[in-house]
Design an enzyme around this catalytic site. Sequence first.
Site, PDB file in Angstrom:
ATOM      1  N   HIS A 126       1.724   4.332  -2.667  1.00  0.00           N
ATOM      2  CA  HIS A 126       1.743   6.000  -2.697  1.00  0.00           C
ATOM      3  C   HIS A 126       3.224   6.368  -3.101  1.00  0.00           C
ATOM      4  O   HIS A 126       3.437   7.472  -3.749  1.00  0.00           O
ATOM      5  CB  HIS A 126       1.590   6.411  -1.232  1.00  0.00           C
ATOM      6  CG  HIS A 126       0.336   6.221  -0.757  1.00  0.00           C
ATOM      7  ND1 HIS A 126      -0.721   6.943  -1.198  1.00  0.00           N
ATOM      8  CD2 HIS A 126      -0.228   5.841   0.374  1.00  0.00           C
ATOM      9  CE1 HIS A 126      -1.871   7.072  -0.737  1.00  0.00           C
ATOM     10  NE2 HIS A 126      -1.521   6.263   0.381  1.00  0.00           N
ATOM     11  N   HIS A 175       0.769  -1.216   0.076  1.00  0.00           N
ATOM     12  CA  HIS A 175       0.198  -0.304   0.087  1.00  0.00           C
ATOM     13  C   HIS A 175       0.748   1.228   0.099  1.00  0.00           C
ATOM     14  O   HIS A 175       0.620   2.217  -0.732  1.00  0.00           O
ATOM     15  CB  HIS A 175      -0.913  -0.002   1.149  1.00  0.00           C
ATOM     16  CG  HIS A 175      -1.939   1.067   1.401  1.00  0.00           C
ATOM     17  ND1 HIS A 175      -2.882   1.149   1.142  1.00  0.00           N
ATOM     18  CD2 HIS A 175      -1.592   2.568   1.823  1.00  0.00           C
ATOM     19  CE1 HIS A 175      -3.536   2.522   1.513  1.00  0.00           C
ATOM     20  NE2 HIS A 175      -2.835   3.296   1.654  1.00  0.00           N
ATOM     21  N   GLU A 176       1.947   1.280   1.055  1.00  0.00           N
ATOM     22  CA  GLU A 176       2.462   2.619   1.128  1.00  0.00           C
ATOM     23  C   GLU A 176       3.688   2.583  -0.165  1.00  0.00           C
ATOM     24  O   GLU A 176       3.821   3.837  -0.499  1.00  0.00           O
ATOM     25  CB  GLU A 176       3.311   2.625   2.381  1.00  0.00           C
ATOM     26  CG  GLU A 176       2.577   2.424   3.538  1.00  0.00           C
ATOM     27  CD  GLU A 176       1.542   3.693   3.636  1.00  0.00           C
ATOM     28  OE1 GLU A 176       1.637   4.772   3.049  1.00  0.00           O
ATOM     29  OE2 GLU A 176       0.474   3.671   4.350  1.00  0.00           O
ATOM     30  N   HIS A 200       3.425   6.670  -6.663  1.00  0.00           N
ATOM     31  CA  HIS A 200       2.630   7.849  -7.160  1.00  0.00           C
ATOM     32  C   HIS A 200       3.751   9.106  -7.157  1.00  0.00           C
ATOM     33  O   HIS A 200       3.666   9.982  -8.039  1.00  0.00           O
ATOM     34  CB  HIS A 200       1.521   8.225  -6.367  1.00  0.00           C
ATOM     35  CG  HIS A 200       0.496   8.998  -6.889  1.00  0.00           C
ATOM     36  ND1 HIS A 200      -0.562   9.373  -6.018  1.00  0.00           N
ATOM     37  CD2 HIS A 200       0.104   9.558  -7.939  1.00  0.00           C
ATOM     38  CE1 HIS A 200      -1.414  10.209  -6.955  1.00  0.00           C
ATOM     39  NE2 HIS A 200      -0.969  10.293  -7.906  1.00  0.00           N
TER      40      HIS A 200
END
Length: 698
Positions: free
Chosen positions: A495, A491-492, A498
């Site tokens: 990010h 998940h991180e 991104h």
Amino acid sequence: MKKTFLTIAAAMMMLACTQTDRKNPFLEEWTTPEGVPPFEQIQVTDYLPAFEEGIKQQKAEIKAIVDNPEAPTFENTLAAMDASGKLLDKVSMVFFNITESDGSDELDKVMETVLPLVSEHNDNIYMDAKLFERVKAVYDAKDGKGYTAEQLMLLDRVYKTFVRNGIALPADKQARLREINSKLSVLQQQFGKNLLAETNAYKLVLEKEEDLAGLPESVRAAAAELAKANGMEGKWVIGLQNPSRIPFLQNSDRRDLREQVYKAYISRGNNGNENDNKKIVLNIVKLRIEKANLLGFETPADFILDDTMAKKSDVVNSFLLGIFNAGNKKAKKELAEMQAIADREGKGVKIEPWDWDYYAQKLRKEKYAMNEDEIKPYFKMENVRAGAFAVAHKLYGLNFEKLEGMPLFNPEAECFRVTDADSSLIGIFYTDYYPRASKRGGAWMTNFREQSIDKDGNDVRPVVINIANFTKPTATEPSLLTIDEVQTLFHEFGHGLHGLLAKANYKTVSGTNVARDFVELPSQIMENWAVEPEVLAMYAKHYKTGEVIPTELIEKIQATSTFNQGFMTTELAAAAILDMNWHDLKSADGIDPVAFEKTMMDKIGLIPEIAPRYRTTYFNHIWSGGYSAGYYSYLWAEVLDKDAFQAFKTTGLFNPTTARAFRTLLEKGGTEEPMVLYRTFRGAEPNPEAMLVGRGLK
């Protein structure tokens, strides 16, 4: 976190007497590899002078824009504003990251002076009438100018920021808004500080073998390591950080001790001591209501959501209630199944909140013959991280090279150079994965430097960081992650991608600078790859033997992918609803935070065996973490991510065309409207059913 400036000034004067030749590293060009912060050179006393100089420089840059005799244009006004504040960005990104991940009392003292300074400086910019005149002139004449989508997004963002910061208010109301902003900055920081202190303060000390009943060897070893770290060698300690608390609640046969740990966790910030957060919460809510009213909105939620995809509180509340009801219905079935196990044991146990994790483990073993300890040996942290890197390589052609000898903000951090398929630099990526007393709980991504194009046309590549609080290595085992931790790492990392892949001209719309309810799409979609059989075979290898995870274990992981989702959905949706209830208030007078929370949860029918994922007094996301009236965004973005992942499931997990299209979405950051980006990738609006199906709720 507001303390007197005199303490800091005195320390600075003492340092000046002994280090007169030393230069402040923030005021120098960094000659480190790729210009990363020279962490080892930075001292606590460097921050305040750097903030003051950074503010001074940006004030001069803004004045130059205001005093420019030329007619306002995009370049001499909007682009110039975006390029301003380079030094202030430089020190801010280091300082606020370090205070979150490696804080100290000395940094807290600096924070107390810095927060009001930064708040006042921000207000000075966005309440500058002459500056707004120039921005408005460009905004009003934007039609027919041939601006790019990115330029229009920047123009719209800056214009709205002025409006949302009170540029249209009369002088007396602007003055009051300044006071509110300053007070909020201090209260929000104090909330987080109190929460960290509460979390660190609790320690369940186990001294006898019978206290360890039911605990696997890995949990015992971790508890022994924590005891040793706290000067209690030969004993065992359970703390409130997830890697300590959760395995204990899942495995301990000592129901009385599970109750103690659970109640300590859910009472953080609500103990009537110096770290109690109830009064802080009420003061924050009252100030947010007053701020919303000053700016023409009835509630804080109305104000906050006006700048999101959802736009309206009614839209969010309806969305959340539908998900909550579906989750709550399934949670009741899960509860009945667990109660049946407890009844068969014949101990007269009625399931309570501190029993849920314990009996969920038993239920999972009974239904799927799966034990977390059976699969953890295949999830050594370094292997899982390498798996995330491998997914990014297969999707986007990215390469990750570990860099030795790089400046580190903490010895536990690690640093990687990220390059594209053509060997060009994508960015620098730091990871810092283990809990410590100086780090707040949870997991997050942020930047030490954001991507942009500088005034000379150079592409300034980002420096990105992932922070977490995963299971630590012990004296006998490396860090072995749970499935939840594996998905958090992915998940991180989503990010992180991104931020790393950003391709924007202007920092204001670069990378993760997007609408709050869109920012979780890139992170949550990455979780889908984490447990795909094809991907597990790439990285899930036994830490001792190197054996690839067996097919039967992969099948168990897949079979349990929707296990306990009634509970998980319910606690998450309940927290999001609680967040909205607080920010939908028109007045907080006479409210008792604990009673208010109970009333709201009773109203929606939350079963007593489940608490909201975050209760009011330790809900850091909404009081101190930037997710106020925005915690719903995890579920909102899950609708997007589950629908978007179907594109990969249909065309192939690593289909080059699909991957290229999604990489484009990541690269664009906030340079276009979120739904425009999504429709461009998917070819249609998202299907809301995909999320409920993905959670096994439909």
